[in-house]
Design a protein around this motif. Structure first.
Motif, PDB file in Angstrom:
ATOM      1  N   GLY A   1      27.037  -3.806 -16.136  1.00 29.71           N
ATOM      2  CA  GLY A   1      26.197  -2.686 -16.515  1.00 29.71           C
ATOM      3  C   GLY A   1      25.062  -3.220 -17.373  1.00 29.71           C
ATOM      4  N   MET A   2      23.833  -2.907 -17.032  1.00 24.13           N
ATOM      5  CA  MET A   2      22.723  -3.509 -17.763  1.00 24.13           C
ATOM      6  C   MET A   2      21.420  -2.746 -17.582  1.00 24.13           C
ATOM      7  SD  MET A   2      21.478  -7.452 -17.839  1.00 24.13           S
ATOM      8  CE  MET A   2      22.763  -7.867 -19.011  1.00 24.13           C
ATOM      9  N   VAL A   3      20.760  -2.494 -18.694  1.00 25.91           N
ATOM     10  CA  VAL A   3      19.418  -1.926 -18.691  1.00 25.91           C
ATOM     11  C   VAL A   3      18.555  -2.800 -19.595  1.00 25.91           C
ATOM     12  CG1 VAL A   3      18.100  -0.034 -19.720  1.00 25.91           C
ATOM     13  CG2 VAL A   3      19.952   0.465 -18.142  1.00 25.91           C
TER      14      VAL A   3
ATOM     15  N   TYR B   1      15.016   3.666 -12.190  1.00 24.62           N
ATOM     16  CA  TYR B   1      14.786   4.739 -13.171  1.00 24.62           C
ATOM     17  C   TYR B   1      13.845   5.809 -12.604  1.00 24.62           C
ATOM     18  CZ  TYR B   1      16.419   0.780 -15.866  1.00 24.62           C
ATOM     19  OH  TYR B   1      17.129  -0.295 -16.300  1.00 24.62           O
TER      20      TYR B   1
ATOM     21  N   ILE C   1      16.840   7.698 -23.281  1.00 26.60           N
ATOM     22  CA  ILE C   1      16.798   7.827 -21.830  1.00 26.60           C
ATOM     23  C   ILE C   1      15.545   7.121 -21.297  1.00 26.60           C
ATOM     24  CG2 ILE C   1      16.771   9.418 -19.872  1.00 26.60           C
ATOM     25  CD1 ILE C   1      17.378  11.110 -23.047  1.00 26.60           C
ATOM     26  N   VAL C   2      15.742   6.138 -20.420  1.00 29.29           N
ATOM     27  CA  VAL C   2      14.621   5.517 -19.716  1.00 29.29           C
ATOM     28  C   VAL C   2      14.415   6.301 -18.424  1.00 29.29           C
ATOM     29  CG1 VAL C   2      13.752   3.430 -18.626  1.00 29.29           C
ATOM     30  CG2 VAL C   2      15.239   3.259 -20.642  1.00 29.29           C
TER      31      VAL C   2
HETATM   32  N1  LIG Z   1      18.210   5.539 -17.595  1.00 30.91           N
HETATM   33  C1  LIG Z   1      18.874   5.024 -18.635  1.00 30.91           C
HETATM   34  N2  LIG Z   1      18.402   5.234 -19.879  1.00 30.91           N
HETATM   35  C2  LIG Z   1      19.018   4.740 -20.955  1.00 30.91           C
HETATM   36  N3  LIG Z   1      20.139   4.013 -20.881  1.00 30.91           N
HETATM   37  C3  LIG Z   1      20.674   3.769 -19.672  1.00 30.91           C
HETATM   38  C4  LIG Z   1      20.061   4.253 -18.481  1.00 30.91           C
HETATM   39  N4  LIG Z   1      20.819   3.850 -17.448  1.00 30.91           N
HETATM   40  C5  LIG Z   1      21.833   3.139 -17.951  1.00 30.91           C
HETATM   41  N5  LIG Z   1      21.762   3.081 -19.283  1.00 30.91           N
HETATM   42  C6  LIG Z   1      22.675   2.365 -20.212  1.00 30.91           C
HETATM   43  O1  LIG Z   1      22.994   1.116 -19.666  1.00 30.91           O
HETATM   44  C7  LIG Z   1      24.406   1.005 -19.443  1.00 30.91           C
HETATM   45  C8  LIG Z   1      24.651   0.267 -18.150  1.00 30.91           C
HETATM   46  O2  LIG Z   1      23.996   0.960 -17.134  1.00 30.91           O
HETATM   47  P1  LIG Z   1      24.370   0.748 -15.592  1.00 30.91           P
HETATM   48  O3  LIG Z   1      24.181  -0.692 -15.333  1.00 30.91           O
HETATM   49  O4  LIG Z   1      23.413   1.645 -14.857  1.00 30.91           O
HETATM   50  O5  LIG Z   1      25.806   1.200 -15.462  1.00 30.91           O
HETATM   51  C9  LIG Z   1      24.908   2.435 -19.462  1.00 30.91           C
HETATM   52  O6  LIG Z   1      26.273   2.502 -19.874  1.00 30.91           O
HETATM   53  C10 LIG Z   1      23.980   3.099 -20.424  1.00 30.91           C
HETATM   54  O7  LIG Z   1      24.367   2.869 -21.770  1.00 30.91           O
END
Ligand SMILES: Nc1ncnc2c1ncn2[C@@H]1O[C@H](COP(=O)(O)O)[C@@H](O)[C@H]1O
Ligand SMILES: Nc1ncnc2c1ncn2[C@@H]1O[C@H](COP(=O)(O)O)[C@@H](O)[C@H]1O
Ligand SMILES: Nc1ncnc2c1ncn2[C@@H]1O[C@H](COP(=O)(O)O)[C@@H](O)[C@H]1O
Ligand code: NA
Ligand code: NA
Ligand code: NA
Lengths: 317, 103, 103, 103, 317, 317
Positions: free
Chosen positions: C87-89, D103, D64-65
């Motif tokens: 999971g990464m942003v 996003y 939120i991004v």
């Molecule tokens: N659009 C977003 N805006 C802010 N934080 C996000 C967003 N998408 C994911 N995250 C954060 O990044 C983590 C990993 O995201 P993901 O890889 O999409 O599962 C999530 O558990 C959130 O904490």
């Protein structure tokens, strides 16, 4: 040779886990919780003891111990400043750490004596509270002199309202007010669990101490030496004073340990705010990285032997 | 939904030692922003690692939304008073807010 | 108060799984920024909810202030190494700092 | 390392009362961003001090991004529904991300 | 005069540390942990009691106590709304806080009675759970009327699934299911440590209450007066009802204390979500800043005296 | 039918609260604290047992149990890979989870036996530590083969220095070093509170398990079936081995439970770092969402019956 108290083994576990880069870590709220219980428990014990004792007997001892705490930084400062070439603020800070006391070390020593069925005066925790302060005041004077700029009111607030002292003295006053029957219902948490809580606290301190060994490497061999020799000097002073005050062997061993120990709660917090140019990595490197492990592992049994010697010597007089 | 227009403001972010909390928040408050937000942090910088494992080894992350005049004032005041003796990082950025009257 | 001038830098923010802490901080460190800041986080994304209730379900939020050259390097290195499996942003933004020599 | 190009997005940051967590995250989710990140916070504002010492006195910081269209929608929806009755600060800023499709 | 229970001294320590701006602070996770243990322990005790008792005897008491909880806000609301000129939502919110119950105050009263060897009905914790809810429902009705917009399903969820009630009722059901032998192995944590945990919880509540004294200054003397008088009114109602239900002196004192106490967990959480325009600083200022300290320090012994009087009076009839 | 152990009721409370979307939640630092105490306590118990036993007797058992842990993933992998059509990494990961052991399940089984006055060999916790590792190694081999790229040093570090194993083995060594008298002063925290701590831990695991039921829905019926059948297969293997090693009925029941249980601490942490392409939602969905609740609620009493049967059968031979 007596077997190692298991709480020491928890400390060693923490050091080993820390040095081998395990991901073991106690969350900060748990660290706070454990040290809060320890500080309150030690305070409560001392307060209950005071509640059963003519205060008149304790007052002269308190004054003598307070003086010792104030004088020890005066002894350490020139060594650090002249011999060690530390900057003035750092020399004063390290000196203050060693004039003050480590609550964790005290707890280990008390547990060691109980483990070996050595009794000691019930009011020893009072001295822990007493020793916290004078070294800080003297240390700040050493760093700042009597210059006008020093905001003594602010300083007093930082020193007396630091969480460590509030819990220790708060516990003392509650124990004093409630007496032995009063504290009976809270005994299971504060007294019965004491050694278990101490074990977990020492596990955490082991992890933290492991992190400070690096600091030390950076600040060289002088501090290492100071962190090993100063406790011995302190222990001798403490043992002599304890003996002169007529304490039992156990009491002498505890006062010796207190004098040998270096603060890592009250003093760094106060110096961080009042003498911020003092580098905390330096004083904590010595206090947590060297002296704390040394005292826990080797010092405490040594100081007990010292107490036996000094006591025998005084008896022989 | 009514249309909302955004107003340009500045966000000051300060990362510093947790021991400083009382003092630095009082200083920031005295400069008159409408508020501030604090989160617990740890990190690494020129003063080494702040592992977050206990109070003395913990950082704070302080955020202040304010106008273009106040932002440099807060940054400079805090920097001047604390940066030489404490672990500290300060940065300022542009943000947009909905309610112009609040910051 | 003396006048302070601000210098443009970049802020890289990485949100990822807490289990990655040791590895990712070492990788970031190796790229040579002057430091980083970490806060505990939870959240939701393409890999579901990270509730923050225990280590495996927790996120970290890592911030690095650095110069214009280093920022894309950190973002790209971390992304390439971890983004497909964790999971990464990652996002990057403009910030201004007081001390040009530090970042 | 391959070249990565950055894509402009918006970052919405909301600071509000922790009691609101369930409700506000559901509302944000319903607007369709790809995710959100939450950190624990405390602070001071027009409604006084949130000391963080227990649930009712704690804040959350939500990030939120999202794209340029969604950002004002999230900000306005949340603001309209909660800002009059709850401690709340919302700000929006520019960020750059690596993966445009996410996003 | 009986000596102060030490748990009260912990509360005073917290208030003093808070007012003197000490940096003492309990981390939020520790606050949650302590209150979780207290809620589960109180629930478990009540559940074990219920497991040994014909339920038929308890049901009428439960209904009567529930009615009391629903009626008290109706009494308080006009005072707050007409006399105090509070906005409707705030008047309803404060009224609901005082119709509900403070678990911490209950625990202190139970400890007080145990300290003075006064017995009470084992199922008193059931009333704590019972009292949480009716006042919330009535309070929301007072704020909203029977307007269509109110989302009762959502409301029921907020009220019944709030963590306080889940732990209290969860504990009750576990105690009921496991019975006295069943809970024996978890006794050391939930029962033996109870007063120690309560002491730490009160230390934290003292720090929090100190923070709410400021709120009060802002909201004026009316709330201060209400926070001092309403408990006395509530105590009288509770004592009268307890006596009419045939409770022992200890039981009467406890029900009196419950009625006198004001919620600071379930009610503020529910109102924050359902009647958000009510200002929590106002209701918590009264409940935590005035009534909680008042009850802890003066109210509990007073309500015990009241219970003695009422009991004697009823016997004399 | 014997009444449910109350610790199970805490787990059910957690699941129900989680599924009904209560806002009940244990803070992460409290989760860490509770599991830390459990791991240390289990380690300490095993260590004390080892300190009183000729090591020679235990070594062959340790080897046999370690082999079982290494072989079980080899059994599970083809089912997951061929029958379940899981990607190779996921099949290996799930297989490793089931070859390893769940400390929480072990604790519940030990409590169940104590509750029913069934004794067992004191050194059973040693097997918990032993079982953690081989399945991880075999699982990684299954995922990666013997390809050159695998960084075995890094892997060893992740596996051996994971916090779970450090605490378990640390506790073992401390118990071994301190012996029964040595650990006596820390008994109140680690042993007397054990079941209370386990109750709170299971409350939290119930909340966490409720969150993983959703994962499962997404990954279909195969994993659900695997999560129910694999424990039964494991239990049979464990019971057979336990019986062959000459363990008592209680010991057989415990080894059977260990074999039936699936890791949710050491294995997911290690795989997250070393085989990151394996999806943790999948393995934790099976391990925490299915097998853990199944074992806690139904498995443990079943495995005890199984142990009785197997024991009787072996006696009859
Ligand atoms: N659009 C977003 N805006 C802010 N934080 C996000 C967003 N998408 C994911 N995250 C954060 O990044 C983590 C990993 O995201 P993901 O890889 O999409 O599962 C999530 O558990 C959130 O904490
Ligand atoms: N380049 C950086 N980016 C982000 N945070 C930083 C950076 N440098 C330092 N920090 C944070 O600021 C704290 C103090 O930094 P320093 O004064 O350099 O020791 C560190 O503990 C980090 O949390
Ligand atoms: N100017 C500000 N800058 C940063 N955070 C703020 C500011 N004002 C308020 N906050 C945060 O937003 C929360 C609610 O603000 P308020 O609605 O003004 O009470 C406060 O508790 C702070 O955490
Ligand atoms: Na000393
Ligand atoms: Na009431
Ligand atoms: Na297994």
């Amino acid at each position: 040779m007596p077997s190692l108290d298991p709480v020491i083994l928890f400390f060693i576990l923490g050091v080993v886990a820390g040095l081998s880069r395990s991901d073991l870590r106690l969350p900060a709220p748990i660290h706070d919780f454990l040290s809060m219980v320890l500080l309150l428990a030690i305070g409560l014990k001392g307060g209950v003891a005071l509640s059963q004792q003519p205060l008149g007997e304790v007052v002269p001892q308190v004054i003598a111990v307070g003086l010792m705490g104030g004088l020890m930084p005066l002894l350490a400062f020139p060594v650090l400043y002249r011999l060690g070439h530390l900057p003035r603020a750092d020399a004063a800070s390290v000196a203050a750490h060693y004039g003050s006391v480590s609550v964790g070390t005290y707890a280990v020593a008390a547990a060691f004596l109980a483990h070996h069925d050595v009794t000691f005066e019930d009011h020893m925790p009072v001295f822990v509270a007493v020793l916290e302060i004078p070294a800080i005041v003297v240390g700040i004077l050493l760093a700042r002199g009597l210059e006008k700029g020093t905001r003594w009111g602010r300083m007093a607030q930082e020193v007396f309202l630091g969480r460590g002292l509030v819990l220790l003295i708060g516990g003392l006053l509650i124990g004093l007010g409630a007496g032995p029957e009063g504290v009976a219902p809270i005994k299971p948490l504060f007294f019965d669990l004491f050694k278990g809580v101490l074990a977990l606290f020492l596990l955490d301190m082991g992890l933290i101490a492991a992190g400070h060994l690096g600091d030390l490497r950076r600040h060289g061999v002088f501090l290492l030496g100071f962190g090993l020799v100063m406790p011995l000097v302190g222990a001798t002073i403490g043992a002599t004073l304890g003996s002169a005050l007529g304490l039992s062997v156990g009491g002498v061993a505890l006062l010796s340990t207190m004098a040998a120990s270096a603060s890592y709660i009250a003093v760094p917090a106060a110096f961080r705010m009042i003498v911020p140019e003092a580098n905390p990595a330096l004083s904590l490197g010595a206090s947590l990285g060297v002296t704390f492990p040394f005292n826990i592992l080797l010092g405490v049994p040594l100081y007990y032997q010292l107490a036996l010697q000094v006591h025998a010597f005084m008896e022989a007089l | 939904m009514t249309t909302h227009s955004f107003h340009r403001r500045r966000l000051v972010t300060i990362i510093t030692e947790a021991t400083l909390e009382g003092a630095i928040l009082a200083d920031i408050d005295a400069l008159g922003p409408s508020g501030y937000t604090v989160t617990e942090a740890r990190g690494k910088g020129s003063r080494g690692i702040q592992s977050g494992s206990w109070g003395l080894a913990s950082n704070l992350r302080i955020e202040i939304v304010c106008d273009e005049t106040l932002a440099p004032k807060i940054a400079a005041t805090v920097h001047q008073k604390y940066a030489s003796n404490y672990g500290m990082v300060i940065y300022v950025s542009d943000v947009e807010v909905l309610r112009a009257d609040r910051y």
